[in-house]
Design a protein around this motif. Structure first.
Motif, PDB file in Angstrom:
ATOM      1  N   THR A 179       0.868  -1.140   0.057  1.00 30.40           N
ATOM      2  CA  THR A 179       0.069   0.180  -0.062  1.00 30.40           C
ATOM      3  C   THR A 179       0.887   1.188  -0.131  1.00 30.40           C
ATOM      4  OG1 THR A 179      -0.103   0.188   2.451  1.00 30.40           O
ATOM      5  CG2 THR A 179      -1.865  -1.022   1.328  1.00 30.40           C
ATOM      6  N   THR A 180       0.119   2.437  -0.244  1.00 35.14           N
ATOM      7  CA  THR A 180       0.787   3.776  -0.208  1.00 35.14           C
ATOM      8  C   THR A 180       1.428   3.849   1.192  1.00 35.14           C
ATOM      9  OG1 THR A 180      -0.412   4.635  -1.776  1.00 35.14           O
ATOM     10  CG2 THR A 180       0.676   6.124  -0.440  1.00 35.14           C
ATOM     11  N   GLU A 181       0.872   3.571   2.218  1.00 37.81           N
ATOM     12  CA  GLU A 181       1.530   3.601   3.781  1.00 37.81           C
ATOM     13  C   GLU A 181       2.518   2.746   3.935  1.00 37.81           C
ATOM     14  OE1 GLU A 181      -1.968   3.420   2.789  1.00 37.81           O
ATOM     15  OE2 GLU A 181      -2.441   5.421   2.750  1.00 37.81           O
ATOM     16  N   GLU A 182       2.151   1.558   3.305  1.00 36.16           N
ATOM     17  CA  GLU A 182       3.240   0.374   3.872  1.00 36.16           C
ATOM     18  C   GLU A 182       3.691  -0.374   2.663  1.00 36.16           C
ATOM     19  OE1 GLU A 182       2.033  -2.174   6.742  1.00 36.16           O
ATOM     20  OE2 GLU A 182       1.533  -0.707   8.105  1.00 36.16           O
ATOM     21  N   PRO A 183       4.394   0.488   1.635  1.00 37.30           N
ATOM     22  CA  PRO A 183       5.076  -0.283   0.248  1.00 37.30           C
ATOM     23  C   PRO A 183       6.010  -1.439   0.615  1.00 37.30           C
ATOM     24  CG  PRO A 183       5.968   1.735   0.512  1.00 37.30           C
ATOM     25  CD  PRO A 183       4.997   1.366   1.728  1.00 37.30           C
ATOM     26  N   LEU A 230      23.177   1.159  -3.517  1.00 40.96           N
ATOM     27  CA  LEU A 230      21.946   1.000  -4.127  1.00 40.96           C
ATOM     28  C   LEU A 230      21.076   0.720  -3.025  1.00 40.96           C
ATOM     29  CD1 LEU A 230      21.914  -0.930  -7.722  1.00 40.96           C
ATOM     30  CD2 LEU A 230      21.227   1.650  -7.284  1.00 40.96           C
ATOM     31  N   ARG A 231      21.095  -0.267  -2.270  1.00 44.61           N
ATOM     32  CA  ARG A 231      20.281  -0.433  -1.280  1.00 44.61           C
ATOM     33  C   ARG A 231      20.038   0.673  -0.410  1.00 44.61           C
ATOM     34  NH1 ARG A 231      23.551  -4.939  -0.293  1.00 44.61           N
ATOM     35  NH2 ARG A 231      24.024  -4.370   1.788  1.00 44.61           N
ATOM     36  N   SER A 232      21.186   1.423  -0.140  1.00 47.51           N
ATOM     37  CA  SER A 232      20.681   2.631   0.682  1.00 47.51           C
ATOM     38  C   SER A 232      19.814   3.693   0.143  1.00 47.51           C
ATOM     39  CB  SER A 232      22.373   3.579   0.989  1.00 47.51           C
ATOM     40  OG  SER A 232      22.476   4.134  -0.112  1.00 47.51           O
ATOM     41  N   LEU A 233      19.629   3.746  -1.140  1.00 44.62           N
ATOM     42  CA  LEU A 233      18.570   4.536  -1.869  1.00 44.62           C
ATOM     43  C   LEU A 233      16.950   3.956  -1.646  1.00 44.62           C
ATOM     44  CD1 LEU A 233      20.196   5.403  -5.206  1.00 44.62           C
ATOM     45  CD2 LEU A 233      20.182   6.719  -3.184  1.00 44.62           C
ATOM     46  N   LEU A 234      17.089   2.710  -1.342  1.00 47.96           N
ATOM     47  CA  LEU A 234      15.755   2.277  -1.322  1.00 47.96           C
ATOM     48  C   LEU A 234      14.665   2.941  -0.135  1.00 47.96           C
ATOM     49  CD1 LEU A 234      16.535  -1.514  -1.994  1.00 47.96           C
ATOM     50  CD2 LEU A 234      15.611   0.266  -3.565  1.00 47.96           C
ATOM     51  N   PRO A 235      15.319   3.283   1.061  1.00 46.99           N
ATOM     52  CA  PRO A 235      14.548   4.203   1.806  1.00 46.99           C
ATOM     53  C   PRO A 235      13.883   5.447   1.163  1.00 46.99           C
ATOM     54  CG  PRO A 235      16.272   3.299   3.223  1.00 46.99           C
ATOM     55  CD  PRO A 235      16.372   2.979   1.645  1.00 46.99           C
ATOM     56  N   VAL A 236      14.708   5.887   0.477  1.00 45.13           N
ATOM     57  CA  VAL A 236      14.513   7.199  -0.381  1.00 45.13           C
ATOM     58  C   VAL A 236      13.409   6.960  -1.127  1.00 45.13           C
ATOM     59  CG1 VAL A 236      15.199   9.176  -1.928  1.00 45.13           C
ATOM     60  CG2 VAL A 236      16.836   8.205  -0.178  1.00 45.13           C
ATOM     61  N   ILE A 237      13.135   5.866  -1.898  1.00 46.63           N
ATOM     62  CA  ILE A 237      12.142   5.294  -2.529  1.00 46.63           C
ATOM     63  C   ILE A 237      10.973   5.455  -1.912  1.00 46.63           C
ATOM     64  CG2 ILE A 237      11.258   3.718  -4.181  1.00 46.63           C
ATOM     65  CD1 ILE A 237      13.404   5.246  -5.727  1.00 46.63           C
ATOM     66  N   GLU A 238      10.839   4.735  -0.674  1.00 50.29           N
ATOM     67  CA  GLU A 238       9.884   4.358   0.012  1.00 50.29           C
ATOM     68  C   GLU A 238       9.366   5.910   0.640  1.00 50.29           C
ATOM     69  OE1 GLU A 238       8.494   1.976   4.124  1.00 50.29           O
ATOM     70  OE2 GLU A 238      10.680   2.673   3.892  1.00 50.29           O
TER      71      GLU A 238
END
Length: 376
Positions: free
Chosen positions: A66-70, A94-102
């Motif tokens: 979901t938008t709130e919990e992708p 690259l993994r360090s960017l995934l929280p930015v995506i979230e």
């Protein structure tokens, strides 16, 4: 390498995860030697090992939940998201960017695509990192519903990315098991991600192909360049050239190179690299490799082929075999189709091969072979 996702059966993509890396590499060499056992003259150089973790320069992440919990990762057998943001084979940067995506999914209220229900908007995020540290981020949407939000948030998004990064939006309206659609809009002024392998600048455009393991790609190009320089041909064709890796590495003074590739995006990227290197005798053509060879009206001194898993066509094999080309280098990701093609090239002798471990933790590998035309 230990992986909690594998141990918990949440992801089994890395099928060789339980084997020590040295055993994995030896098994690949043994498999390659078995597949090519019909060529008694073939000698194997020591295999090119890879880092066993953190080697992937690309993360193709399915967005679900979901938008709130992708969830950011893959889908299970039922089409539900499995979060893999701590996957150990993906490069740490690259993994360090995934929280930015979230964070941007939540802030922009992007709606993840629900595969079972066929509803939602955001399907994938595809990230690629160059050896310079810059990244390419591609948002894959079902429709243009979220496009304006992504476009308008670009300044804030770029502040979270390394310098010289590229951001684009791809549209995949169909419900099918592919990563991307045909339409792509680049949001940044910079349109290519630059790599610097072995001092050779190479450019990747969205929808272009680049090897997943930068370290092994660089070693692969060095090996081909060494073999080409050893015989010093005046002309080289790089068939299935992609963004021009082999051609650009083998180009030089008093040597004409041609890169042939069906992807217009890849050809445009290769031309950018050739221009930046000042290589007037490096030419790149958007055309089918077999069609080009059969209709060129001339043949070079050496040919490099790097085809997809299916190998080269029977027509191209026949043309090569009957030509007067002296040297062939064949880079393959499928030893079975390679063995078939080497059989078709009976007027050549496979001399040297080297396994390049492009894909640790799996049973896949790359192998590069040097062939010489038999004496008349």
């Amino acid at each position: 390498m230990e992986c909690l996702y594998f141990s918990a059966s949440r992801c089994r993509s890395c099928t060789q995860m339980t084997l020590p890396y040295a055993r994995q590499l030896q098994a690949k060499v043994e498999d390659c030697q078995h597949q090519l056992s019909g060529f008694g003259s073939l000698k194997f150089l020591p295999a090119q090992a890879s880092n066993e973790q953190g080697f992937r320069n690309k993360a193709k992440m399915v967005i679900s939940g979901t938008t709130e919990e992708p969830t950011i990762g893959i889908l299970d057998a039922d089409g539900h998201g499995v979060d893999l943001r701590n996957c150990g084979v993906i490069a740490p940067a690259l993994r360090s960017l995934l929280p930015v995506i979230e964070r941007f999914i939540k802030e922009l209220k992007l709606i993840p695509y629900n595969v079972p229900k066929r509803k939602g908007e955001l399907k994938h995020v595809i990230l690629t990192m160059s050896d310079t540290g810059a990244v390419m981020v591609r948002w894959v949407l079902r429709t243009k519903k979220h496009f304006v939000a992504l476009r308008d948030s670009l300044p804030q998004f770029l502040e979270q990315l390394p310098h010289h990064s590229v951001v684009s939006v791809n549209f995949l309206p169909e419900h099918k098991a592919v990563l991307e659609g045909e339409e792509e809009i680049i949001l940044t002024r910079r349109s290519t991600l630059e790599f610097g392998l072995n001092g050779v600048p190479m450019h990747l455009r969205p929808q272009g192909f680049f090897q997943t393991n930068t370290e092994i790609a660089a070693a692969l190009y060095r090996q081909a360049r060494q073999w080409i320089d050893d015989v010093n041909p005046e002309s080289v064709w790089d068939l299935y050239s992609g963004v021009g890796g082999f051609a650009l590495h083998c180009a030089g003074e008093d040597r004409t190179v041609y890169g042939i590739e069906t992807s217009t995006e890849a050809v445009a990227a290769a031309k950018t690299s050739a221009d930046s290197l000042g290589l007037p005798d490096a030419h790149f053509v958007a055309q089918d490799a077999t069609e080009f060879a059969l209709n060129a009206g001339w043949a070079p001194d050496a040919v490099i082929v790097n085809p997809p898993r299916r190998g080269i066509s029977a027509e191209l094999s026949k043309w090569l075999n009957e030509s007067d080309i002296q040297h062939v280098i064949y880079s393959s990701c499928n030893a079975k189709s390679l063995a078939r093609d080497l059989e078709r090239l009976g007027n050549y002798t496979p001399q040297v091969a080297r396994v390049m471990d492009m894909f640790p933790q799996t049973d896949h590998y790359e192998v590069i072979v040097k062939l010489e035309r038999n004496a008349a």
